[in-house]
Design an enzyme around this catalytic site. Sequence first.
Site, short mmCIF file in Angstrom:
data_model
loop_
_atom_site.label_atom_id
_atom_site.label_comp_id
_atom_site.label_asym_id
_atom_site.label_seq_id
_atom_site.Cartn_x
_atom_site.Cartn_y
_atom_site.Cartn_z
N ARG A 104 -8.06 -11.15 9.47
CA ARG A 104 -7.40 -9.95 10.02
C ARG A 104 -7.30 -9.88 11.48
O ARG A 104 -8.18 -10.43 12.15
CB ARG A 104 -7.99 -8.56 9.43
CG ARG A 104 -8.31 -8.66 7.90
CD ARG A 104 -9.36 -7.57 7.46
NE ARG A 104 -9.30 -7.23 6.34
CZ ARG A 104 -10.44 -8.15 5.39
NH1 ARG A 104 -11.11 -9.19 6.17
NH2 ARG A 104 -10.69 -7.81 4.21
N CYS A 126 3.17 -26.62 -14.32
CA CYS A 126 2.44 -25.50 -14.70
C CYS A 126 3.21 -24.11 -14.25
O CYS A 126 3.08 -23.29 -14.89
CB CYS A 126 1.31 -25.43 -13.38
SG CYS A 126 0.03 -26.78 -13.51
N HIS A 186 0.81 -1.09 -0.07
CA HIS A 186 -0.11 -0.09 0.06
C HIS A 186 0.81 1.39 0.03
O HIS A 186 1.99 1.30 0.84
CB HIS A 186 -0.92 -0.14 1.03
CG HIS A 186 -2.08 -1.06 1.07
ND1 HIS A 186 -3.09 -1.13 0.16
CD2 HIS A 186 -2.05 -2.25 1.64
CE1 HIS A 186 -3.82 -2.17 0.57
NE2 HIS A 186 -3.29 -2.74 1.47
C1 LIG Z 1 -7.47 -10.61 4.26
C2 LIG Z 1 -6.32 -9.67 4.52
C3 LIG Z 1 -5.85 -9.21 3.70
C4 LIG Z 1 -4.61 -8.26 3.67
N1 LIG Z 1 -4.18 -7.41 2.96
C5 LIG Z 1 -3.00 -6.80 3.13
C6 LIG Z 1 -2.16 -6.10 1.96
O1 LIG Z 1 -2.59 -6.13 0.87
N2 LIG Z 1 -1.22 -5.28 2.30
C7 LIG Z 1 -0.76 -5.32 3.37
O2 LIG Z 1 0.23 -4.48 3.75
N3 LIG Z 1 -1.28 -6.03 4.78
C8 LIG Z 1 -2.46 -6.74 4.31
N4 LIG Z 1 -3.01 -7.48 5.34
C9 LIG Z 1 -2.31 -7.57 6.71
C10 LIG Z 1 -1.22 -8.61 6.51
O3 LIG Z 1 -1.34 -9.52 6.31
C11 LIG Z 1 -0.93 -8.42 8.33
O4 LIG Z 1 -0.74 -7.30 8.95
C12 LIG Z 1 0.49 -9.51 8.48
O5 LIG Z 1 0.47 -10.44 7.82
C13 LIG Z 1 0.43 -9.74 10.06
O6 LIG Z 1 1.73 -10.31 10.60
P1 LIG Z 1 1.69 -10.80 11.84
O7 LIG Z 1 3.14 -11.45 11.96
O8 LIG Z 1 1.23 -9.80 12.94
O9 LIG Z 1 0.61 -11.92 12.11
P2 LIG Z 1 0.66 -13.58 11.39
O10 LIG Z 1 1.19 -13.60 9.97
O11 LIG Z 1 -0.79 -14.15 11.85
O12 LIG Z 1 1.48 -14.08 12.56
C14 LIG Z 1 1.02 -14.53 13.74
C15 LIG Z 1 1.86 -15.78 14.23
O13 LIG Z 1 1.83 -16.05 15.63
C16 LIG Z 1 1.84 -17.49 15.76
N5 LIG Z 1 1.19 -17.55 17.15
C17 LIG Z 1 0.09 -17.05 17.77
N6 LIG Z 1 0.09 -17.57 18.88
C18 LIG Z 1 0.91 -18.36 19.41
C19 LIG Z 1 1.52 -18.96 20.35
N7 LIG Z 1 0.62 -18.84 21.58
N8 LIG Z 1 2.42 -19.65 20.33
C20 LIG Z 1 3.65 -19.50 19.18
N9 LIG Z 1 3.17 -18.96 18.28
C21 LIG Z 1 1.82 -18.20 18.17
C22 LIG Z 1 0.70 -17.78 14.86
O14 LIG Z 1 0.86 -19.20 14.59
C23 LIG Z 1 1.27 -17.02 13.57
O15 LIG Z 1 1.97 -17.95 12.60
C24 LIG Z 1 -4.13 -8.42 4.98
C25 LIG Z 1 -4.48 -9.03 5.98
C26 LIG Z 1 -5.70 -9.80 5.73
C27 LIG Z 1 -6.21 -10.98 6.83
#
Ligand SMILES: Cc1cc2nc3c(=O)[nH]c(=O)nc-3n(C[C@H](O)[C@H](O)[C@H](O)COP(=O)(O)OP(=O)(O)OC[C@H]3O[C@@H](n4cnc5c(N)ncnc54)[C@H](O)[C@@H]3O)c2cc1C
Length: 484
Positions: free
Chosen positions: A308, A397, A48
């Site tokens: 999300r 593919c 973005h």
């Molecule tokens: C539908 C959708 C569309 C999006 N589109 C965009 C986009 O186009 N552009 C953009 O910039 N962002 C986008 N986002 C946002 C982006 O994907 C997220 O902000 C980002 O992936 C978050 O990363 P994270 O590491 O915080 O979470 P996650 O990738 O969910 O990682 C969290 C990790 O913590 C682990 N965990 C949880 N609890 C525990 C525990 N007790 N012990 C050990 N491990 C644990 C989980 O297994 C997981 O692997 C989108 C999100 C969604 C859902």
Amino acid sequence: MDVIIIGAGVIGASIARALSKYQMDILVIEKDNDVGDGASCANSAILHSGYDPEPGSLKARLNVLGNQMFDEISRDLDVQMRRIGSITVASTDEEIEALGPLQKRAEQNQVPLQLLNREELLKLEPFLHPSVRFGLYAPTAGILNPFELTVASMENAMDNGVKLHLREEVIAIKRLQEGFLVTTNQGTYETKIVVNCAGVHSDAIHNMVHTPEFTIKPRRGEYYVIDNLFTPYIKHVIFGVPTKAGKGVLVAPTTHDNYLVGPSSDFIEDKEDTATHADILKMVKDRALTIVSTIPFPSMIRQFAGIRAVSSNDDFIIQEASHGFFDVAGIQSPGLASSPAIAKMVEDMIIEKYPTTKKENYNPRRRRVVRLKECSLEERTKLIKENPLYGHIICRCEGVSEAEVIDCIHRHAGATTIKGVKKRTRPGAGRCQGGFCEPHIIEILSRELGRKKTEIEYAKIGSNILQKRPEFREESQGEPHENH
Ligand SMILES: Cc1cc2nc3c(=O)[nH]c(=O)nc-3n(C[C@H](O)[C@H](O)[C@H](O)COP(=O)(O)OP(=O)(O)OC[C@H]3O[C@@H](n4cnc5c(N)ncnc54)[C@H](O)[C@@H]3O)c2cc1C
């Protein structure tokens, strides 16, 4: 340990990489069997531009900064990223009215944005719906490969000394006189610092040490994936006008020349429920067809959903909640685009409070990844001469060779599952969706990891595809090749 990072999504991995330049013992704990299997692998994959978040919010500041950092990040980590620009289109009077405030936000967030009329828009993007009258063009927006970003960040962090424990769930955290005792389903660890990057579960991790301060609600987004069309089609990210429920439905190319259509936006109860639904996808389809006139849905090859992590204050929560305990919570969109800036912010917060010397041998660059499909004929010939397995095509593919699959298994944070190979090198992501390559991938994983074929999981823990034949006796399981 000096630092325990909970969660190996793009945020945990980026923070691990940022901290890996310091002389610290760092452990990343992830409950799943691979990195980046949560929101980081199921999203719109958009870099973005940052014009849309509320000015003054963490989302706005970190999105704009993160976007600017991506040229360097994608070069250092060899992650696919293309600044193709985005267009937010408006057809109705109400939508056109909504463009004004968005332009104002862009000014406040200092993001370049141009208002274009239909004629100007059609020169950029001939596939827009006939009803589209105006649009906002954001040239700094782009697309990126989110799986690769997560895997590459963790790989580079591990190249620089970070440890990763997969299949280990944090179940309790106790504050000690100095630091914390972190308990998982596998053991206990003492650490000076905890960084909570647990995505949708980051409220539960926060509450293990503190009184509840925020909640994280799961909001699901469902998508269609359209196959590579091999004919000219849309070249930009096309958004509808955003609503309160998020950035709205988009149609966009991916870095692999597929197309994404989605997402929906629905609050749900179960934080892990990534099921898709025909009625919700139908609404996505109807909405998408109002912004782009022809979408080749017959070439749809997959549907998926991501969750999300919506925080109760609707902004990123990045704070030292108490001495040595850092929350990096509620990282919903634009979390990917903000990830390098979030990692830098957390690095600065930790190092300011707990000064640490830098490593002399820190290397920010990941070893180059060979993508056979992108190589010239000369490059291919040279590679095959050096290693004939580059000439053995495993996935027709996507044109992926056995050598690329083997490489992705043996790198740091390497693949151990069929989906893990798919995320890193693409077998199973093309038109046949694994029909041809999956048996080969099971063979290769089994051979390279020294595991029985029946032990190879498809994706999540316990998702093994092959089972023992009931009439097989345990002794006949000796060699991996005897399993069916
Ligand atoms: C539908 C959708 C569309 C999006 N589109 C965009 C986009 O186009 N552009 C953009 O910039 N962002 C986008 N986002 C946002 C982006 O994907 C997220 O902000 C980002 O992936 C978050 O990363 P994270 O590491 O915080 O979470 P996650 O990738 O969910 O990682 C969290 C990790 O913590 C682990 N965990 C949880 N609890 C525990 C525990 N007790 N012990 C050990 N491990 C644990 C989980 O297994 C997981 O692997 C989108 C999100 C969604 C859902």
